[in-house]
Write a protein that holds these residues in place. Structure first.
Motif, PDB file in Angstrom:
ATOM      1  N   PRO A  65      28.421  31.990  29.723  1.00 29.42           N
ATOM      2  CA  PRO A  65      27.555  30.924  29.222  1.00 29.42           C
ATOM      3  C   PRO A  65      28.277  30.024  28.220  1.00 29.42           C
ATOM      4  O   PRO A  65      27.746  29.000  27.828  1.00 29.42           O
ATOM      5  N   SER A  66      29.477  30.429  27.783  1.00 29.50           N
ATOM      6  CA  SER A  66      30.212  29.637  26.795  1.00 29.50           C
ATOM      7  C   SER A  66      31.331  28.888  27.497  1.00 29.50           C
ATOM      8  O   SER A  66      31.309  28.698  28.709  1.00 29.50           O
ATOM      9  N   PHE A  67      32.319  28.473  26.733  1.00 33.44           N
ATOM     10  CA  PHE A  67      33.419  27.714  27.318  1.00 33.44           C
ATOM     11  C   PHE A  67      34.252  28.590  28.253  1.00 33.44           C
ATOM     12  O   PHE A  67      34.113  29.804  28.304  1.00 33.44           O
ATOM     13  N   GLY A  68      35.133  27.957  28.977  1.00 30.32           N
ATOM     14  CA  GLY A  68      35.890  28.636  30.019  1.00 30.32           C
ATOM     15  C   GLY A  68      36.765  29.762  29.506  1.00 30.32           C
ATOM     16  O   GLY A  68      37.242  29.746  28.368  1.00 30.32           O
ATOM     17  N   SER A  69      36.966  30.752  30.357  1.00 25.93           N
ATOM     18  CA  SER A  69      37.842  31.872  30.042  1.00 25.93           C
ATOM     19  C   SER A  69      38.330  32.494  31.341  1.00 25.93           C
ATOM     20  O   SER A  69      37.738  32.318  32.402  1.00 25.93           O
ATOM     21  N   THR A  70      39.434  33.227  31.230  1.00 23.50           N
ATOM     22  CA  THR A  70      40.033  33.900  32.380  1.00 23.50           C
ATOM     23  C   THR A  70      40.370  35.324  31.992  1.00 23.50           C
ATOM     24  O   THR A  70      40.842  35.575  30.881  1.00 23.50           O
ATOM     25  N   ALA A  71      40.115  36.245  32.884  1.00 24.91           N
ATOM     26  CA  ALA A  71      40.419  37.650  32.605  1.00 24.91           C
ATOM     27  C   ALA A  71      40.711  38.371  33.908  1.00 24.91           C
ATOM     28  O   ALA A  71      40.131  38.057  34.947  1.00 24.91           O
ATOM     29  N   SER A  72      41.618  39.334  33.853  1.00 24.92           N
ATOM     30  CA  SER A  72      41.938  40.145  35.026  1.00 24.92           C
ATOM     31  C   SER A  72      41.175  41.462  34.966  1.00 24.92           C
ATOM     32  O   SER A  72      40.696  41.875  33.904  1.00 24.92           O
ATOM     33  N   PHE A  73      41.069  42.134  36.085  1.00 25.01           N
ATOM     34  CA  PHE A  73      40.358  43.407  36.119  1.00 25.01           C
ATOM     35  C   PHE A  73      40.859  44.248  37.293  1.00 25.01           C
ATOM     36  O   PHE A  73      41.473  43.733  38.235  1.00 25.01           O
ATOM     37  N   ASP A  74      40.610  45.549  37.201  1.00 22.35           N
ATOM     38  CA  ASP A  74      40.877  46.470  38.305  1.00 22.35           C
ATOM     39  C   ASP A  74      39.595  46.648  39.104  1.00 22.35           C
ATOM     40  O   ASP A  74      38.528  46.904  38.539  1.00 22.35           O
ATOM     41  N   VAL A  75      39.689  46.553  40.402  1.00 25.19           N
ATOM     42  CA  VAL A  75      38.505  46.516  41.254  1.00 25.19           C
ATOM     43  C   VAL A  75      37.707  47.809  41.202  1.00 25.19           C
ATOM     44  O   VAL A  75      36.492  47.800  40.977  1.00 25.19           O
ATOM     45  N   PHE A  76      38.354  48.944  41.387  1.00 24.07           N
ATOM     46  CA  PHE A  76      37.612  50.203  41.511  1.00 24.07           C
ATOM     47  C   PHE A  76      36.871  50.596  40.231  1.00 24.07           C
ATOM     48  O   PHE A  76      35.686  50.963  40.296  1.00 24.07           O
ATOM     49  N   ILE A  78      35.307  34.667  41.114  1.00 22.12           N
ATOM     50  CA  ILE A  78      36.022  35.942  41.215  1.00 22.12           C
ATOM     51  C   ILE A  78      37.016  35.836  42.366  1.00 22.12           C
ATOM     52  O   ILE A  78      36.630  35.583  43.508  1.00 22.12           O
ATOM     53  N   LYS A  79      38.290  36.053  42.050  1.00 21.51           N
ATOM     54  CA  LYS A  79      39.339  36.109  43.074  1.00 21.51           C
ATOM     55  C   LYS A  79      39.820  37.551  43.152  1.00 21.51           C
ATOM     56  O   LYS A  79      40.226  38.139  42.148  1.00 21.51           O
ATOM     57  N   MET A  80      39.790  38.127  44.369  1.00 15.80           N
ATOM     58  CA  MET A  80      40.061  39.560  44.497  1.00 15.80           C
ATOM     59  C   MET A  80      41.081  39.881  45.589  1.00 15.80           C
ATOM     60  O   MET A  80      41.071  39.270  46.659  1.00 15.80           O
ATOM     61  N   THR A  81      41.942  40.845  45.276  1.00  7.10           N
ATOM     62  CA  THR A  81      42.676  41.571  46.301  1.00  7.10           C
ATOM     63  C   THR A  81      41.906  42.874  46.528  1.00  7.10           C
ATOM     64  O   THR A  81      40.789  43.027  46.031  1.00  7.10           O
ATOM     65  N   LEU A  82      42.485  43.809  47.236  1.00 12.16           N
ATOM     66  CA  LEU A  82      41.798  45.081  47.438  1.00 12.16           C
ATOM     67  C   LEU A  82      41.759  45.926  46.171  1.00 12.16           C
ATOM     68  O   LEU A  82      40.868  46.772  46.006  1.00 12.16           O
ATOM     69  N   PHE A  83      42.701  45.686  45.248  1.00 14.69           N
ATOM     70  CA  PHE A  83      42.845  46.585  44.110  1.00 14.69           C
ATOM     71  C   PHE A  83      42.662  45.925  42.747  1.00 14.69           C
ATOM     72  O   PHE A  83      42.376  46.608  41.770  1.00 14.69           O
ATOM     73  N   ASN A  84      42.834  44.634  42.661  1.00  9.05           N
ATOM     74  CA  ASN A  84      42.644  43.955  41.383  1.00  9.05           C
ATOM     75  C   ASN A  84      42.113  42.551  41.612  1.00  9.05           C
ATOM     76  O   ASN A  84      42.037  42.076  42.745  1.00  9.05           O
TER      77      ASN A  84
END
Length: 230
Positions: A68-79, A53-59
């Motif tokens: 558990p499966s193959f690699g994946s990447t996804a973004s998210f909003d922190v709050f 998990i790579k985080m800024t203060l907001f995202n």
């Protein structure tokens, strides 16, 4: 017109505080943390996957490899995501951002007080040095509290693990959490130092002004007794 000494010290205080505000504003826009965890399917002892998990203060950004499966990447909003993990995590995150906002507010007030006093009556100060002491000291103290709260939220609690499980809606086991603080977090430290430096600048002026007042009061005290008799 104010004395050159008064103008110099208050302008230096305003300049140092302005630099600290720029640093903190930049810090709030940068990455704050990088958390890595070993990952395995439920019931398995083979932790051959990783979750990052790579985080800024907001995202932030998820990176999974065999978790558990193959690699994946996804973004998210922190709050919103922290809100799903439980009340403590999002409360601490809100507190972190709120205290940083207060730091900026107190620093801005300190700048205004310093600028005003740099051009005001040479024999008077308006809310300064006490105003600068109060605002800059509060900024420094609150920034230290931010550093502690942020580490507690991600390093001591299970917030990162919960974010991975809830964010991907998967049942996995996570262990060996490794939290690395990033540039945004570390830039708060020079902000704290510069806030204290602003206090030191005004303390030097206050000390010099006090010394000057004492020297102006001494002629009568130091006058020869023969002169004082007349």
């Amino acid at each position: 017109m104010p004395s050159m000494t008064k103008t110099l010290y208050f302008l230096l205080s305003a300049l140092v505080t302005a630099i600290s505000v720029g640093l903190l504003g930049f810090a709030m826009s940068r990455k704050w943390s990088h958390t890595t965890m070993d990952c395995a399917p439920i019931g398995s002892d083979l932790f051959n996957g990783t979750a990052v998990i790579k985080m800024t203060l907001f995202n932030g950004m998820f990176h999974r490899d065999s978790c558990p499966s193959f690699g994946s990447t996804a973004s998210f909003d922190v709050f919103p995501l922290m809100g799903k993990t439980g009340g403590t995590a999002v409360v601490l995150q809100v507190l972190t951002v709120g205290l940083l906002a207060l730091c900026l507010l107190f620093s801005a007030v300190s700048i205004l007080i310093s600028l005003y006093n740099s051009v005001s009556n040479p024999y008077q100060t308006y809310l300064g040095p006490v105003g600068v002491y109060t605002c800059s000291s509060l900024s420094a103290c609150l920034s230290v509290v931010v550093l502690i709260i942020y580490v507690l939220n991600l390093g001591v609690t299970n917030t990162p693990e919960d974010m991975v499980i809830i964010g991907y809606d998967v049942e996995v086991e996570l262990r060996n959490k490794s939290l690395d603080m990033q540039v945004g977090y570390f830039l708060v430290i020079p902000y704290t130092v510069l806030s204290l430096a602003a206090v030191f600048m005004i303390y030097m002026y206050d000390h010099a002004a006090y010394t000057q007042r004492r020297e102006q009061e001494r002629p009568t005290e130091d006058a020869p007794k023969e002169i004082m008799m007349y």
